[in-house]
Design a protein around this motif. Sequence first.
Motif, PDB file in Angstrom:
ATOM      1  N   SER A  70       0.865  -1.179   0.000  1.00 42.08           N
ATOM      2  CA  SER A  70       0.000   0.000   0.000  1.00 42.08           C
ATOM      3  C   SER A  70       0.903   1.231   0.000  1.00 42.08           C
ATOM      4  O   SER A  70       1.659   1.458   0.937  1.00 42.08           O
ATOM      5  CB  SER A  70      -0.914  -0.012   1.224  1.00 42.08           C
ATOM      6  OG  SER A  70      -0.151  -0.106   2.394  1.00 42.08           O
ATOM      7  N   PRO A  71       0.869   2.029  -1.046  1.00 41.07           N
ATOM      8  CA  PRO A  71       1.811   3.138  -1.189  1.00 41.07           C
ATOM      9  C   PRO A  71       1.639   4.235  -0.152  1.00 41.07           C
ATOM     10  O   PRO A  71       2.553   5.010   0.083  1.00 41.07           O
ATOM     11  CB  PRO A  71       1.546   3.664  -2.593  1.00 41.07           C
ATOM     12  CG  PRO A  71       0.259   3.076  -3.033  1.00 41.07           C
ATOM     13  CD  PRO A  71      -0.018   1.897  -2.172  1.00 41.07           C
ATOM     14  N   GLU A  72       0.491   4.332   0.512  1.00 36.01           N
ATOM     15  CA  GLU A  72       0.321   5.426   1.471  1.00 36.01           C
ATOM     16  C   GLU A  72       1.113   5.211   2.763  1.00 36.01           C
ATOM     17  O   GLU A  72       1.449   6.151   3.438  1.00 36.01           O
ATOM     18  CB  GLU A  72      -1.091   5.657   1.907  1.00 36.01           C
ATOM     19  CG  GLU A  72      -2.380   5.181   1.404  1.00 36.01           C
ATOM     20  CD  GLU A  72      -2.576   3.976   0.564  1.00 36.01           C
ATOM     21  OE1 GLU A  72      -2.754   2.903   1.136  1.00 36.01           O
ATOM     22  OE2 GLU A  72      -2.597   4.096  -0.645  1.00 36.01           O
ATOM     23  N   HIS A  73       1.404   3.976   3.107  1.00 36.27           N
ATOM     24  CA  HIS A  73       2.070   3.689   4.385  1.00 36.27           C
ATOM     25  C   HIS A  73       3.587   3.790   4.307  1.00 36.27           C
ATOM     26  O   HIS A  73       4.230   4.062   5.300  1.00 36.27           O
ATOM     27  CB  HIS A  73       1.699   2.290   4.862  1.00 36.27           C
ATOM     28  CG  HIS A  73       0.254   2.162   5.244  1.00 36.27           C
ATOM     29  ND1 HIS A  73      -0.771   2.755   4.548  1.00 36.27           N
ATOM     30  CD2 HIS A  73      -0.337   1.511   6.265  1.00 36.27           C
ATOM     31  CE1 HIS A  73      -1.924   2.469   5.107  1.00 36.27           C
ATOM     32  NE2 HIS A  73      -1.690   1.697   6.165  1.00 36.27           N
ATOM     33  N   ALA A  74       4.150   3.563   3.163  1.00 39.03           N
ATOM     34  CA  ALA A  74       5.604   3.524   3.046  1.00 39.03           C
ATOM     35  C   ALA A  74       6.144   4.845   2.489  1.00 39.03           C
ATOM     36  O   ALA A  74       5.619   5.384   1.527  1.00 39.03           O
ATOM     37  CB  ALA A  74       6.012   2.383   2.132  1.00 39.03           C
ATOM     38  N   ARG A  75       7.196   5.296   3.134  1.00 32.91           N
ATOM     39  CA  ARG A  75       7.832   6.520   2.655  1.00 32.91           C
ATOM     40  C   ARG A  75       8.866   6.198   1.578  1.00 32.91           C
ATOM     41  O   ARG A  75       9.085   6.971   0.665  1.00 32.91           O
ATOM     42  CB  ARG A  75       8.490   7.230   3.823  1.00 32.91           C
ATOM     43  CG  ARG A  75       9.128   8.528   3.429  1.00 32.91           C
ATOM     44  CD  ARG A  75       9.613   9.276   4.623  1.00 32.91           C
ATOM     45  NE  ARG A  75      10.319  10.481   4.191  1.00 32.91           N
ATOM     46  CZ  ARG A  75      10.947  11.275   4.995  1.00 32.91           C
ATOM     47  NH1 ARG A  75      10.949  11.033   6.280  1.00 32.91           N
ATOM     48  NH2 ARG A  75      11.565  12.333   4.534  1.00 32.91           N
ATOM     49  N   TYR A  76       9.542   5.073   1.719  1.00 32.29           N
ATOM     50  CA  TYR A  76      10.565   4.651   0.770  1.00 32.29           C
ATOM     51  C   TYR A  76      10.138   3.349   0.111  1.00 32.29           C
ATOM     52  O   TYR A  76       9.519   2.498   0.737  1.00 32.29           O
ATOM     53  CB  TYR A  76      11.911   4.424   1.468  1.00 32.29           C
ATOM     54  CG  TYR A  76      12.461   5.678   2.089  1.00 32.29           C
ATOM     55  CD1 TYR A  76      13.053   6.649   1.303  1.00 32.29           C
ATOM     56  CD2 TYR A  76      12.396   5.883   3.456  1.00 32.29           C
ATOM     57  CE1 TYR A  76      13.567   7.803   1.864  1.00 32.29           C
ATOM     58  CE2 TYR A  76      12.903   7.036   4.024  1.00 32.29           C
ATOM     59  CZ  TYR A  76      13.482   7.986   3.224  1.00 32.29           C
ATOM     60  OH  TYR A  76      13.987   9.123   3.776  1.00 32.29           O
ATOM     61  N   HIS A  77      10.501   3.207  -1.137  1.00 31.33           N
ATOM     62  CA  HIS A  77      10.218   2.001  -1.910  1.00 31.33           C
ATOM     63  C   HIS A  77      11.495   1.561  -2.602  1.00 31.33           C
ATOM     64  O   HIS A  77      12.305   2.397  -3.023  1.00 31.33           O
ATOM     65  CB  HIS A  77       9.139   2.273  -2.970  1.00 31.33           C
ATOM     66  CG  HIS A  77       7.859   2.778  -2.398  1.00 31.33           C
ATOM     67  ND1 HIS A  77       6.930   1.950  -1.821  1.00 31.33           N
ATOM     68  CD2 HIS A  77       7.369   4.032  -2.301  1.00 31.33           C
ATOM     69  CE1 HIS A  77       5.909   2.669  -1.402  1.00 31.33           C
ATOM     70  NE2 HIS A  77       6.158   3.951  -1.677  1.00 31.33           N
ATOM     71  N   PHE A  78      11.646   0.272  -2.722  1.00 32.24           N
ATOM     72  CA  PHE A  78      12.794  -0.253  -3.450  1.00 32.24           C
ATOM     73  C   PHE A  78      12.530  -0.075  -4.934  1.00 32.24           C
ATOM     74  O   PHE A  78      11.470  -0.423  -5.437  1.00 32.24           O
ATOM     75  CB  PHE A  78      13.009  -1.736  -3.127  1.00 32.24           C
ATOM     76  CG  PHE A  78      14.337  -2.246  -3.585  1.00 32.24           C
ATOM     77  CD1 PHE A  78      15.458  -2.084  -2.807  1.00 32.24           C
ATOM     78  CD2 PHE A  78      14.466  -2.884  -4.814  1.00 32.24           C
ATOM     79  CE1 PHE A  78      16.693  -2.544  -3.232  1.00 32.24           C
ATOM     80  CE2 PHE A  78      15.694  -3.348  -5.241  1.00 32.24           C
ATOM     81  CZ  PHE A  78      16.808  -3.176  -4.454  1.00 32.24           C
ATOM     82  N   ASP A  79      13.505   0.459  -5.661  1.00 35.73           N
ATOM     83  CA  ASP A  79      13.347   0.734  -7.082  1.00 35.73           C
ATOM     84  C   ASP A  79      13.813  -0.482  -7.891  1.00 35.73           C
ATOM     85  O   ASP A  79      14.975  -0.597  -8.263  1.00 35.73           O
ATOM     86  CB  ASP A  79      14.146   1.978  -7.464  1.00 35.73           C
ATOM     87  CG  ASP A  79      13.742   2.532  -8.816  1.00 35.73           C
ATOM     88  OD1 ASP A  79      12.997   1.842  -9.541  1.00 35.73           O
ATOM     89  OD2 ASP A  79      14.161   3.656  -9.127  1.00 35.73           O
ATOM     90  N   TYR A  80      12.890  -1.390  -8.142  1.00 33.05           N
ATOM     91  CA  TYR A  80      13.199  -2.615  -8.863  1.00 33.05           C
ATOM     92  C   TYR A  80      13.556  -2.338 -10.320  1.00 33.05           C
ATOM     93  O   TYR A  80      14.352  -3.066 -10.912  1.00 33.05           O
ATOM     94  CB  TYR A  80      12.026  -3.598  -8.786  1.00 33.05           C
ATOM     95  CG  TYR A  80      11.831  -4.149  -7.400  1.00 33.05           C
ATOM     96  CD1 TYR A  80      12.656  -5.156  -6.920  1.00 33.05           C
ATOM     97  CD2 TYR A  80      10.827  -3.672  -6.571  1.00 33.05           C
ATOM     98  CE1 TYR A  80      12.492  -5.666  -5.639  1.00 33.05           C
ATOM     99  CE2 TYR A  80      10.650  -4.178  -5.302  1.00 33.05           C
ATOM    100  CZ  TYR A  80      11.489  -5.178  -4.843  1.00 33.05           C
ATOM    101  OH  TYR A  80      11.328  -5.675  -3.586  1.00 33.05           O
TER     102      TYR A  80
END
Length: 126
Positions: A70-80
């Motif tokens: 869920s994109p609203e909870h995470a501030r950072y995402h791994f850029d696959y």
Amino acid sequence: MEQTRRRIGTWPRATAALPLVLAFSVSAVRPAMASDGALEREQLAAFARQIELADRLANHLADQAASTASPEHARYHFDYARLRADLKRIRAGVQDYLVPQRAQPRDPVPLTGDYVRRDERQEQSP
């Protein structure tokens, strides 16, 4: 006494075979030196297969993250996408070395290396 004669009788044959054994062992060392390139190529081919496996795993993880995160909870995402692009470039470099088309030019473009992607929506909202 008979055993002693047999032992003494075999000793001259063993010493006669010693130069042959030494010559054979020295000649066996040369192919081992010449096969260093073959060993390197074999190891690089194994490395290319491992890169392929890592690319498949990154693709699977990207699909899994896209379907469950869920994109609203995470501030950072791994850029696959960046990771897969770098893996593709590394794999291409290894393949170009293993199967060169011509003289090998150097690729001056550096790898990205930064696989953390910030969620810009989270940074903008108070």
